[in-house]
Design a protein around this motif. Structure first.
Motif, PDB file in Angstrom:
ATOM      1  N   ARG A   1      78.797  88.405  57.776  1.00 38.37           N
ATOM      2  CA  ARG A   1      79.146  87.097  58.340  1.00 38.37           C
ATOM      3  C   ARG A   1      78.020  86.088  58.074  1.00 38.37           C
ATOM      4  NH1 ARG A   1      82.835  85.621  61.608  1.00 38.37           N
ATOM      5  NH2 ARG A   1      83.322  87.751  62.167  1.00 38.37           N
ATOM      6  N   PHE A   2      76.792  86.504  58.315  1.00 42.06           N
ATOM      7  CA  PHE A   2      75.643  85.629  58.099  1.00 42.06           C
ATOM      8  C   PHE A   2      75.571  85.199  56.629  1.00 42.06           C
ATOM      9  CE2 PHE A   2      71.125  85.067  57.052  1.00 42.06           C
ATOM     10  CZ  PHE A   2      70.803  84.040  57.922  1.00 42.06           C
ATOM     11  N   GLU A   3      75.726  86.158  55.724  1.00 42.12           N
ATOM     12  CA  GLU A   3      75.635  85.858  54.290  1.00 42.12           C
ATOM     13  C   GLU A   3      76.770  84.944  53.830  1.00 42.12           C
ATOM     14  OE1 GLU A   3      73.081  86.578  52.261  1.00 42.12           O
ATOM     15  OE2 GLU A   3      72.065  87.527  53.949  1.00 42.12           O
ATOM     16  N   ILE A   4      77.988  85.216  54.277  1.00 36.84           N
ATOM     17  CA  ILE A   4      79.135  84.380  53.878  1.00 36.84           C
ATOM     18  C   ILE A   4      78.981  82.965  54.427  1.00 36.84           C
ATOM     19  CG2 ILE A   4      81.641  84.046  54.120  1.00 36.84           C
ATOM     20  CD1 ILE A   4      80.836  86.276  52.137  1.00 36.84           C
ATOM     21  N   GLU A   5      78.537  82.844  55.674  1.00 37.06           N
ATOM     22  CA  GLU A   5      78.349  81.506  56.250  1.00 37.06           C
ATOM     23  C   GLU A   5      77.237  80.736  55.531  1.00 37.06           C
ATOM     24  OE1 GLU A   5      77.938  82.519  60.418  1.00 37.06           O
ATOM     25  OE2 GLU A   5      80.062  82.038  60.782  1.00 37.06           O
ATOM     26  N   LYS A   6      76.236  81.449  55.011  1.00 35.48           N
ATOM     27  CA  LYS A   6      75.192  80.782  54.207  1.00 35.48           C
ATOM     28  C   LYS A   6      75.778  80.293  52.878  1.00 35.48           C
ATOM     29  CE  LYS A   6      71.849  83.623  53.528  1.00 35.48           C
ATOM     30  NZ  LYS A   6      70.628  84.398  53.292  1.00 35.48           N
ATOM     31  N   LEU A   7      76.610  81.118  52.253  1.00 31.53           N
ATOM     32  CA  LEU A   7      77.183  80.764  50.955  1.00 31.53           C
ATOM     33  C   LEU A   7      78.211  79.640  51.055  1.00 31.53           C
ATOM     34  CD1 LEU A   7      77.778  84.314  49.421  1.00 31.53           C
ATOM     35  CD2 LEU A   7      75.898  82.732  48.954  1.00 31.53           C
ATOM     36  N   PHE A   8      78.991  79.654  52.146  1.00 36.35           N
ATOM     37  CA  PHE A   8      80.089  78.706  52.315  1.00 36.35           C
ATOM     38  C   PHE A   8      80.005  78.033  53.683  1.00 36.35           C
ATOM     39  CE2 PHE A   8      81.676  82.284  49.697  1.00 36.35           C
ATOM     40  CZ  PHE A   8      81.858  81.612  48.499  1.00 36.35           C
ATOM     41  N   PRO A   9      79.042  77.127  53.863  1.00 34.85           N
ATOM     42  CA  PRO A   9      78.910  76.463  55.169  1.00 34.85           C
ATOM     43  C   PRO A   9      80.229  75.780  55.559  1.00 34.85           C
ATOM     44  CG  PRO A   9      77.095  75.859  53.710  1.00 34.85           C
ATOM     45  CD  PRO A   9      78.091  76.629  52.885  1.00 34.85           C
ATOM     46  N   GLY A  10      80.629  75.973  56.810  1.00 32.66           N
ATOM     47  CA  GLY A  10      81.851  75.336  57.291  1.00 32.66           C
ATOM     48  C   GLY A  10      83.128  76.041  56.883  1.00 32.66           C
ATOM     49  N   ILE A  11      83.027  77.253  56.331  1.00 29.77           N
ATOM     50  CA  ILE A  11      84.227  77.999  55.932  1.00 29.77           C
ATOM     51  C   ILE A  11      85.141  78.179  57.145  1.00 29.77           C
ATOM     52  CG2 ILE A  11      83.089  80.234  56.269  1.00 29.77           C
ATOM     53  CD1 ILE A  11      84.759  81.327  53.910  1.00 29.77           C
ATOM     54  N   ALA A  12      86.431  78.046  56.925  1.00 26.06           N
ATOM     55  CA  ALA A  12      87.422  78.189  57.999  1.00 26.06           C
ATOM     56  C   ALA A  12      87.429  79.627  58.522  1.00 26.06           C
ATOM     57  CB  ALA A  12      88.803  77.803  57.487  1.00 26.06           C
ATOM     58  N   PRO A  13      87.817  79.809  59.791  1.00 28.30           N
ATOM     59  CA  PRO A  13      87.769  81.150  60.408  1.00 28.30           C
ATOM     60  C   PRO A  13      88.557  82.224  59.663  1.00 28.30           C
ATOM     61  CG  PRO A  13      88.080  79.472  62.093  1.00 28.30           C
ATOM     62  CD  PRO A  13      88.189  78.774  60.769  1.00 28.30           C
ATOM     63  N   GLU A  14      89.769  81.912  59.199  1.00 32.51           N
ATOM     64  CA  GLU A  14      90.584  82.945  58.553  1.00 32.51           C
ATOM     65  C   GLU A  14      89.966  83.435  57.239  1.00 32.51           C
ATOM     66  OE1 GLU A  14      95.059  83.732  56.828  1.00 32.51           O
ATOM     67  OE2 GLU A  14      94.766  82.140  58.307  1.00 32.51           O
ATOM     68  N   PRO A  15      89.590  82.538  56.307  1.00 28.19           N
ATOM     69  CA  PRO A  15      88.933  83.050  55.103  1.00 28.19           C
ATOM     70  C   PRO A  15      87.598  83.725  55.400  1.00 28.19           C
ATOM     71  CG  PRO A  15      89.430  80.694  54.849  1.00 28.19           C
ATOM     72  CD  PRO A  15      89.862  81.122  56.212  1.00 28.19           C
ATOM     73  N   LEU A  16      86.880  83.236  56.401  1.00 29.55           N
ATOM     74  CA  LEU A  16      85.618  83.867  56.783  1.00 29.55           C
ATOM     75  C   LEU A  16      85.859  85.323  57.151  1.00 29.55           C
ATOM     76  CD1 LEU A  16      82.606  83.929  57.542  1.00 29.55           C
ATOM     77  CD2 LEU A  16      83.262  83.020  59.785  1.00 29.55           C
ATOM     78  N   GLU A  17      86.838  85.576  58.005  1.00 29.33           N
ATOM     79  CA  GLU A  17      87.138  86.955  58.423  1.00 29.33           C
ATOM     80  C   GLU A  17      87.573  87.811  57.246  1.00 29.33           C
ATOM     81  OE1 GLU A  17      86.367  88.460  61.269  1.00 29.33           O
ATOM     82  OE2 GLU A  17      85.466  86.521  61.747  1.00 29.33           O
TER      83      GLU A  17
END
Length: 137
Positions: free
Chosen positions: A13-29
């Motif tokens: 989660r931390f790495e994905i949020e760093k790569l894609f700031p503001g990513i929507a909840p569904e694609p994030l999950e």
């Protein structure tokens, strides 16, 4: 020591949020689940793909700690898929499918079905034309 799944999810989660700031909840999950699944099945290696960049994420256990690594490589997917006559408009969806499931199927400009798969261990992709009977998989 096996890395506990909840820890892998927090790191992913931390790495994905760093790569894609503001990513929507569904694609994030979806991406978090995919990265953890890839780590579990590919010797702690995973891939996340965009049209411009491939992100190769890996985990290392060292002295009782879990360290996350990231290799950022310019994407060559457009060039690799060129001979397969991929339509540019299809690239974002193909790369999302590759990230989430490590495989994507698309119909090219000539109506031929093609499958591309990603191998996080080797940082590579494989391409194959699908026969009609292969398409139901």
């Amino acid at each position: 020591m096996a890395i506990p799944s909840p820890l892998m999810r927090r790191i992913a989660r931390f790495e994905i949020e760093k790569l894609f700031p503001g990513i929507a909840p569904e694609p994030l999950e979806q991406y978090v689940t995919s990265v953890v699944r890839q780590w579990v099945t590919n010797d702690l290696r995973a891939g996340v793909f965009t049209v411009a960049v491939n992100y190769w994420l890996h985990l290392v256990e060292q002295n009782g700690q879990v360290l996350a690594g990231l290799e950022v490589c310019p994407s060559q997917i457009r060039q690799h898929l060129g001979p397969w006559l991929v339509l540019d408009r299809d690239l974002p969806d193909i790369l999302r499918q590759l990230t989430v499931g490590q495989a994507a199927t698309f119909v090219n400009a000539e109506g031929v079905s093609v499958r591309v798969t990603a191998d996080p261990r080797e940082h590579s992709f494989r391409f194959e034309e699908l026969a009609d009977e292969d398409q139901s998989e």
